[in-house]
Each structure stands twice: as structure tokens, then as C-alpha cells.
Design a protein around this motif. Sequence first.
Motif, PDB file in Angstrom:
ATOM      1  N   CYS A   1     -27.721  34.680  46.793  1.00 50.19           N
ATOM      2  CA  CYS A   1     -26.336  34.893  46.351  1.00 50.19           C
ATOM      3  C   CYS A   1     -25.382  34.251  47.344  1.00 50.19           C
ATOM      4  CB  CYS A   1     -26.030  36.386  46.234  1.00 50.19           C
ATOM      5  SG  CYS A   1     -26.952  37.199  44.941  1.00 50.19           S
TER       6      CYS A   1
ATOM      7  N   ALA B   1     -22.956  42.365  41.869  1.00 46.27           N
ATOM      8  CA  ALA B   1     -23.321  41.189  41.080  1.00 46.27           C
ATOM      9  C   ALA B   1     -24.734  40.739  41.436  1.00 46.27           C
ATOM     10  CB  ALA B   1     -22.323  40.063  41.307  1.00 46.27           C
TER      11      ALA B   1
ATOM     12  N   THR C   1     -27.117  43.111  39.769  1.00 49.67           N
ATOM     13  CA  THR C   1     -27.120  42.770  38.347  1.00 49.67           C
ATOM     14  C   THR C   1     -28.021  41.572  38.076  1.00 49.67           C
ATOM     15  OG1 THR C   1     -24.881  43.639  38.022  1.00 49.67           O
ATOM     16  CG2 THR C   1     -25.662  42.004  36.431  1.00 49.67           C
ATOM     17  N   THR C   2     -27.841  40.498  38.855  1.00 48.80           N
ATOM     18  CA  THR C   2     -28.606  39.272  38.635  1.00 48.80           C
ATOM     19  C   THR C   2     -30.078  39.467  38.969  1.00 48.80           C
ATOM     20  OG1 THR C   2     -26.615  38.076  39.324  1.00 48.80           O
ATOM     21  CG2 THR C   2     -28.619  36.788  39.035  1.00 48.80           C
TER      22      THR C   2
ATOM     23  N   ALA D   1     -21.811  37.499  38.592  1.00 51.97           N
ATOM     24  CA  ALA D   1     -23.206  37.554  38.143  1.00 51.97           C
ATOM     25  C   ALA D   1     -23.587  36.281  37.401  1.00 51.97           C
ATOM     26  CB  ALA D   1     -23.420  38.777  37.259  1.00 51.97           C
TER      27      ALA D   1
ATOM     28  N   ASN E   1     -24.289  33.566  39.798  1.00 54.47           N
ATOM     29  CA  ASN E   1     -25.623  33.743  40.385  1.00 54.47           C
ATOM     30  C   ASN E   1     -26.707  33.214  39.452  1.00 54.47           C
ATOM     31  OD1 ASN E   1     -24.476  35.038  42.597  1.00 54.47           O
ATOM     32  ND2 ASN E   1     -24.921  37.092  41.835  1.00 54.47           N
TER      33      ASN E   1
END
Length: 328
Positions: free
Chosen positions: A64, A144, A147-148, A178, A181
Motif C-alpha cells: 500500500c 483501505a 479492505t484490499t 482501496a 490499491n
Amino acid sequence: MLVNTQLFQEAANRFLKKGWYTDAPPGSREFYNYWTEELERCRKGYTVAGTSITGHHYFYLNYCQIKLTEQIKGTSATKSIAFPHFWDGDYEYFWLMDIARNGITPAKLKKLGLSTTVDPKYLAGGHHLIVSKARRKGFSYKNAAITTNTYNTVRNSYTLLCAFDKKYLYPKGIMTMAAANMDFLNEHTGWSKRRSQIDKQNHKKASYLEYINSQGVEKGYKSEVEAITFKDNPDAARGKDATLVIFEEAGAFSNLKNTFMATRPTVEDGGITTGQMIIFGTGGDMDGGTIDFESMFYNPEPYNLLPVENVWDDGGHGTQCGWFFPSY
């Protein structure tokens, strides 16, 4: 004290030096083995010299890119795009999220050396998490990343990003982060996933159509991320089946309790926790949801939110609350 933490970011440091993660040719056995091992670290975490981090933390540190503040001279600074640094507060957060969901033994918890105290009766897992935090501590980036990583490592997963207002989701919020990413993974890793079926600003799904016997059949990893707002409808998530639910800037919800209770069945089934909800609020940025957020933060147990010892409020020792991420 955490030492040699740079060893957790060897992949990121290699990318910064070379512009790619591995020298192995695409399609080779070495290429496949490298990305298989990295995916396992993103799923199960990574241990170096007796210190362990979670899979989400490993993904955040190595896959990230975020905006980092660099001090140029005196109080003047600029921002650059880079990978996150290793911070003890992040170590604490990612572990508490994992402990809440998956549980941990008292012996392993002690070995982690967390500054947060969790009563042993709450270590079985199956809990959600509520977090009150200081401003500008990068939690949208961290969430994020979570999430990814869920999208990338859990087949058929469904992550729901919730906000009272869409400004916290896109075009510059957590959903956009996200999506960035996901694009980074497609460009630079061996985990590329097509999104030809659903690839909208507020909804992404890792799937594509394959025609079999002249009929379109949906194929792919089928993990998805959707961003929805609750400003006019606390029941907006009712009927969904989620792996992960993140409430972004929950202090802005004037209907937080109603929204939480209506959304809770998406991650619970007959007393069994099938997913996890993470609730965030920023001190000083609370709007209409202050009363609901404060009530849930200081009385987390009825909502199945992980309670921790309150060491932040004067006279709070011996009482339970949600987790607080202070400025220091």
C-alpha cells in the motif's frame, strides 16, 4: 520494545530500490513460488526473530503506497508517495482487530507485548471493534489496506464500506484508496484480478464473463467491495452477507445505533459471528453521532464490541471501553 522492524518490509524496500518485487521471470516456477509465499504472509501474517505481525499489517507495509510527510526544513514539509513506516500504534491496532475476530491464547497475547489490556474472558474471538482516534493518523489508509487485502486473499468475500455521507467514501475517501490499491496489485504483482463485470466508483468485483455453450458464465475470484451511505436510510445494508464491514467516521452518523443494529445481521447468524464490523470515530470531528458513538464506546459489550481496559480517562482504571488511538 519492537526492534529490527525493517525486516518486515523487505518486499517494499526491494520495490523502492528496483521498481519491481521479484527478479523471477513471469510464468516461471520461481515467480509462482514468490507470489504464493507473499500471499500466505498477507493471509496469515509474518514472524521475524520471534516478533509477529498480522496478515493485514504485512499487506499494509508492503503493498500500500500512501502519502508520507517529509520534513524539509524547520516546520516546512512536503508529502511524497511511499510505503508506510512501521509504527507501534499500527502494530497494536492490527493485532487488536485480529484478536477481536479470531481470538488468541493468553500466553500468545502476553508474548505480543501490547500496551492494551484485554480481559481473558474476551479472548475467544467473534467480536467487533470500536476505535476512537486522534486526527490524521492514517486510518483511512489502514482500513483501505484491510479492505484490499480481504478482497485479494478471501475468495467470494464481500466487504462493505459504510459512511453517513459519500464524501468519506469517494472521490477522495476510503473507497478510492482501496481502488488505487487494487490497481497497484494489478500493475505490480502476480495477483492481478479482472473486474470486467462490476468496476464502478462505489462497487468493485473480481470477476469476468467466460462463454460456455454460447452462454456467459461469471468466473474469477468473485471477491467484491461496495461503498454505501446511510444518511437517509439506516437499513441500507439489510439483507446483505458481509465478510467485513467498516464504518468510516462513525461520529458523523446521527443514526449510528440504528444503523449498527440493522447492519449487524450481515456479519452474525444466530449468535455466531460470521464476519466483523469495525467502527471509527475521530475526536474533535464528531457531529450528530456523538451521543451514539460515545454510548457504544463506553459500553461496548452489549454490541459485541471488544472491551479493553480504560487507561485513558481519569479514574477509568478498572473499567472497560473501546480502543483509543491517542496523538502520542
